[in-house]
Design an enzyme around this catalytic site. Structure first.
Site, PDB file in Angstrom:
ATOM      1  N   MET A 174       0.388   6.671   2.977  1.00 22.50           N
ATOM      2  CA  MET A 174       1.000   7.948   2.959  1.00 22.50           C
ATOM      3  C   MET A 174      -0.199   9.038   3.421  1.00 22.50           C
ATOM      4  SD  MET A 174       4.252   7.982   2.572  1.00 22.50           S
ATOM      5  CE  MET A 174       4.239   6.213   3.436  1.00 22.50           C
ATOM      6  N   GLU A 230       5.706 -16.233 -19.730  1.00 20.83           N
ATOM      7  CA  GLU A 230       5.631 -17.690 -19.269  1.00 20.83           C
ATOM      8  C   GLU A 230       5.752 -17.748 -17.685  1.00 20.83           C
ATOM      9  OE1 GLU A 230       7.450 -21.059 -21.005  1.00 20.83           O
ATOM     10  OE2 GLU A 230       7.269 -20.246 -23.024  1.00 20.83           O
ATOM     11  N   GLN A 282      -9.001  -2.477  -0.882  1.00 21.63           N
ATOM     12  CA  GLN A 282      -9.552  -3.211   0.242  1.00 21.63           C
ATOM     13  C   GLN A 282     -10.872  -2.533   0.820  1.00 21.63           C
ATOM     14  OE1 GLN A 282      -8.001  -5.912   1.930  1.00 21.63           O
ATOM     15  NE2 GLN A 282      -6.693  -5.796   0.477  1.00 21.63           N
ATOM     16  N   ASP A 295       6.156  -7.249   5.122  1.00 23.69           N
ATOM     17  CA  ASP A 295       5.452  -6.742   3.672  1.00 23.69           C
ATOM     18  C   ASP A 295       6.401  -6.016   3.143  1.00 23.69           C
ATOM     19  OD1 ASP A 295       2.457  -6.646   2.953  1.00 23.69           O
ATOM     20  OD2 ASP A 295       3.223  -4.597   2.839  1.00 23.69           O
ATOM     21  N   GLU A 309       9.502 -15.672 -23.414  1.00 22.83           N
ATOM     22  CA  GLU A 309      10.170 -16.523 -22.393  1.00 22.83           C
ATOM     23  C   GLU A 309      10.312 -16.067 -20.991  1.00 22.83           C
ATOM     24  OE1 GLU A 309      11.638 -19.661 -22.093  1.00 22.83           O
ATOM     25  OE2 GLU A 309      10.703 -19.812 -24.018  1.00 22.83           O
ATOM     26  N   TYR A 356     -12.552   3.881   0.095  1.00 18.84           N
ATOM     27  CA  TYR A 356     -13.448   2.761  -0.779  1.00 18.84           C
ATOM     28  C   TYR A 356     -12.339   2.481  -1.848  1.00 18.84           C
ATOM     29  CZ  TYR A 356     -17.699   0.637  -1.760  1.00 18.84           C
ATOM     30  OH  TYR A 356     -18.679  -0.269  -2.196  1.00 18.84           O
ATOM     31  N   GLY A 357     -11.183   1.808  -1.949  1.00 19.86           N
ATOM     32  CA  GLY A 357     -10.335   1.577  -3.032  1.00 19.86           C
ATOM     33  C   GLY A 357     -10.481  -0.047  -2.939  1.00 19.86           C
ATOM     34  N   HIS A 402      -2.614  -2.656   7.253  1.00 20.35           N
ATOM     35  CA  HIS A 402      -1.085  -2.538   7.172  1.00 20.35           C
ATOM     36  C   HIS A 402      -0.599  -1.746   8.140  1.00 20.35           C
ATOM     37  CE1 HIS A 402       3.180  -2.634   5.531  1.00 20.35           C
ATOM     38  NE2 HIS A 402       2.927  -1.532   4.840  1.00 20.35           N
TER      39      HIS A 402
HETATM   40  P1  NAD Z   1      -6.396   2.081  -2.438  1.00 22.19           P
HETATM   41  O1  NAD Z   1      -5.424   3.197  -3.029  1.00 22.19           O
HETATM   42  O2  NAD Z   1      -7.036   1.204  -3.357  1.00 22.19           O
HETATM   43  O3  NAD Z   1      -7.602   3.336  -2.071  1.00 22.19           O
HETATM   44  C1  NAD Z   1      -7.393   4.207  -1.290  1.00 22.19           C
HETATM   45  C2  NAD Z   1      -8.934   4.768  -0.960  1.00 22.19           C
HETATM   46  O4  NAD Z   1      -8.687   5.936  -0.126  1.00 22.19           O
HETATM   47  C3  NAD Z   1      -9.773   5.290  -2.196  1.00 22.19           C
HETATM   48  O5  NAD Z   1     -11.343   5.414  -1.704  1.00 22.19           O
HETATM   49  C4  NAD Z   1      -9.361   6.970  -2.192  1.00 22.19           C
HETATM   50  O6  NAD Z   1     -10.446   7.938  -2.690  1.00 22.19           O
HETATM   51  C5  NAD Z   1      -9.058   7.282  -0.602  1.00 22.19           C
HETATM   52  N1  NAD Z   1      -8.161   8.387  -0.430  1.00 22.19           N
HETATM   53  C6  NAD Z   1      -7.191   8.527  -0.978  1.00 22.19           C
HETATM   54  N2  NAD Z   1      -6.495   9.633  -0.642  1.00 22.19           N
HETATM   55  C7  NAD Z   1      -7.036   9.942   0.635  1.00 22.19           C
HETATM   56  C8  NAD Z   1      -7.123  10.876   1.472  1.00 22.19           C
HETATM   57  N3  NAD Z   1      -5.832  11.903   1.542  1.00 22.19           N
HETATM   58  N4  NAD Z   1      -8.058  11.047   2.617  1.00 22.19           N
HETATM   59  C9  NAD Z   1      -9.069  10.192   2.529  1.00 22.19           C
HETATM   60  N5  NAD Z   1      -9.431   9.172   1.605  1.00 22.19           N
HETATM   61  C10 NAD Z   1      -8.372   9.162   0.779  1.00 22.19           C
HETATM   62  O7  NAD Z   1      -6.012   1.625  -1.087  1.00 22.19           O
HETATM   63  P2  NAD Z   1      -5.657   0.064  -0.851  1.00 22.19           P
HETATM   64  O8  NAD Z   1      -4.554  -0.293  -1.571  1.00 22.19           O
HETATM   65  O9  NAD Z   1      -7.149  -0.558  -0.461  1.00 22.19           O
HETATM   66  O10 NAD Z   1      -5.109   0.515   0.723  1.00 22.19           O
HETATM   67  C11 NAD Z   1      -5.608   0.576   1.798  1.00 22.19           C
HETATM   68  C12 NAD Z   1      -4.923  -0.193   2.992  1.00 22.19           C
HETATM   69  O11 NAD Z   1      -4.871  -1.479   2.794  1.00 22.19           O
HETATM   70  C13 NAD Z   1      -3.433   0.346   2.886  1.00 22.19           C
HETATM   71  O12 NAD Z   1      -2.895   0.271   4.370  1.00 22.19           O
HETATM   72  C14 NAD Z   1      -2.725  -0.789   2.397  1.00 22.19           C
HETATM   73  O13 NAD Z   1      -1.537  -0.971   2.600  1.00 22.19           O
HETATM   74  C15 NAD Z   1      -3.465  -1.947   2.637  1.00 22.19           C
HETATM   75  N6  NAD Z   1      -3.510  -3.129   2.160  1.00 22.19           N
HETATM   76  C16 NAD Z   1      -3.775  -3.304   0.562  1.00 22.19           C
HETATM   77  C17 NAD Z   1      -3.761  -4.347   0.026  1.00 22.19           C
HETATM   78  C18 NAD Z   1      -3.977  -4.418  -1.363  1.00 22.19           C
HETATM   79  O14 NAD Z   1      -4.024  -5.377  -2.130  1.00 22.19           O
HETATM   80  N7  NAD Z   1      -4.358  -3.267  -2.041  1.00 22.19           N
HETATM   81  C19 NAD Z   1      -3.527  -5.601   0.574  1.00 22.19           C
HETATM   82  C20 NAD Z   1      -3.237  -5.693   2.054  1.00 22.19           C
HETATM   83  C21 NAD Z   1      -3.427  -4.580   2.652  1.00 22.19           C
END
Ligand code: NAD
Ligand code: MG
Length: 328
Positions: free
Chosen positions: A83, A229, A27, A189, A225, A24-25, A106
């Site tokens: 990871m 900008e 994405q 990516d 600069e 719940y981060g 991803h």
């Molecule tokens: P994030 O770091 O924002 O959120 C991660 C979430 O996972 C959090 O809720 C965290 O508490 C939970 N978490 C962390 N470690 C954990 C574990 N060991 N077990 C269970 N839950 C755990 O992640 P994000 O940036 O949203 O990335 C998620 C996926 O989306 C990745 O595959 C990333 O490559 C992909 N992605 C991200 C973006 C971006 O803009 N951030 C864009 C496109 C794709």
């Protein structure tokens, strides 16, 4: 290349199914909220004690462990850090419903073989081309961020329709959904963030700043600069490509761009880009990053500290502190 729009969506795909969003981060939150507003029964799976648990509950979701979220779900979205995904898959594999869909944003873990999904599962990718808060804000405004779609395993024969349904319900078909492969999405990516976006752009900014300061110019002027900008230029490029930038900068800036730009980003830089791309393609980068994680991230933390110790950060903090509109 194929682009799908709202009219291409199978109206029945996914409808009525429970969706488990793991993570719940950036994405995860955006997908979970958009899917719920699209009428889905969404359950959020998280580690207990994680920082985002309270946030998901505050947003009104049923939150439980990933292993508890998984069994009732027709689709399980892997939105935890790249990871952490292999370990998480090992923990929940036994709980995944026969014939359900595994969804990634991803392709890293599938492409580099860190996760080898069970043969009865559909395995798909929906990668929004923007951070989560944009995915949410555009959806709320009745628009959508474009997405990439890929299928790496089609056990049911419906993997593509299900992936497109997911993209549709997070708003992606409003912006257009482009087809790709896990290999193409992962490699482009990684290359993009290393050579151009995060790695390339920041090195360009910092080296430019250092060049001016070492030549005796004031750091504050050099900061404006080389860092401040940058946004003006990037906004123009984002909105209208090279053409729009050329329309808005002076004739003098354009002449300098055309005659000096290629001397900075020259054949040597392009050769280095090819080397970096090769390391992405042959798995060298992925191995290095996985080993770094497994050995405690000490090298990573040292490099991060060095990056943030650069004088451009001190000057920048002071100057940004006076630009109150940046704090909002
Ligand atoms: P994030 O770091 O924002 O959120 C991660 C979430 O996972 C959090 O809720 C965290 O508490 C939970 N978490 C962390 N470690 C954990 C574990 N060991 N077990 C269970 N839950 C755990 O992640 P994000 O940036 O949203 O990335 C998620 C996926 O989306 C990745 O595959 C990333 O490559 C992909 N992605 C991200 C973006 C971006 O803009 N951030 C864009 C496109 C794709
Ligand atoms: Mg850098």
């Amino acid at each position: 290349m194929q682009m799908y729009l709202e009219s291409d969506v199978d109206a029945h795909a996914l409808v009525g199914e429970r969706i488990a969003v793991l993570g719940y981060g950036s994405q995860g939150r955006a997908h979970a909220l958009n899917l719920r507003d699209s009428g889905f029964d969404v359950v959020v799976g998280l580690r207990s004690g994680g920082k985002t648990w309270a946030r998901a509950e505050h947003d009104g979701f049923a939150v439980c462990s990933p292993a508890e979220a998984t069994p009732g779900a027709g689709l399980v979205a892997f939105l935890v850090p790249d990871m952490a995904q292999a370990r998480l898959y090992a923990d929940i594999e036994a709980h995944l419903r026969q014939g359900s869909t595994l969804l990634f944003a991803h392709g890293f873990n599938i492409h580099y073989g860190r996760i080898d999904p069970r043969a009865d599962l559909d395995v798909v990718l929906i990668a929004p081309k923007g951070p989560g808060d944009l995915v949410r804000r555009q959806y709320e405004a009745g628009r959508g961020v474009p997405c990439l779609l890929a299928v790496s395993q089609d056990a049911t024969g419906n993997a593509q329709d299900r992936a497109l349904g997911y993209a549709h319900h997070i708003g992606g078909t409003r912006g257009g959904v482009l087809t790709t492969t896990f290999a193409e999405e992962t490699e482009t990516d990684l290359f993009g963030e290393q050579a151009v976006l995060c790695g390339g752009a920041t090195e360009l900014i910092v080296r430019g700043f250092e060049t001016l300061v070492e030549a005796g110019y004031q750091p504050e002027v050099a900061y404006f600069e080389c860092m401040h900008e940058m946004k003006l230029i990037v906004d123009l490029l984002h909105e209208g490509g090279l053409k729009k930038m050329h329309e808005f900068v002076s004739e003098t800036a354009k002449f300098g761009d055309l005659t000096r730009g290629p001397r900075i980003i020259d054949d040597h830089v392009k050769a280095s880009m090819r080397t970096v791309l090769k390391e992405v393609q042959d798995g060298t980068f992925a191995r290095e990053w996985i080993e770094e994680n497994e050995s405690g991230l000490n090298g990573y933390k040292r490099l991060l500290k060095e990056d943030l110790d650069n004088p451009i950060e001190t000057v920048g903090r002071e100057l940004r502190g006076r630009m109150s509109w940046l704090q909002q």
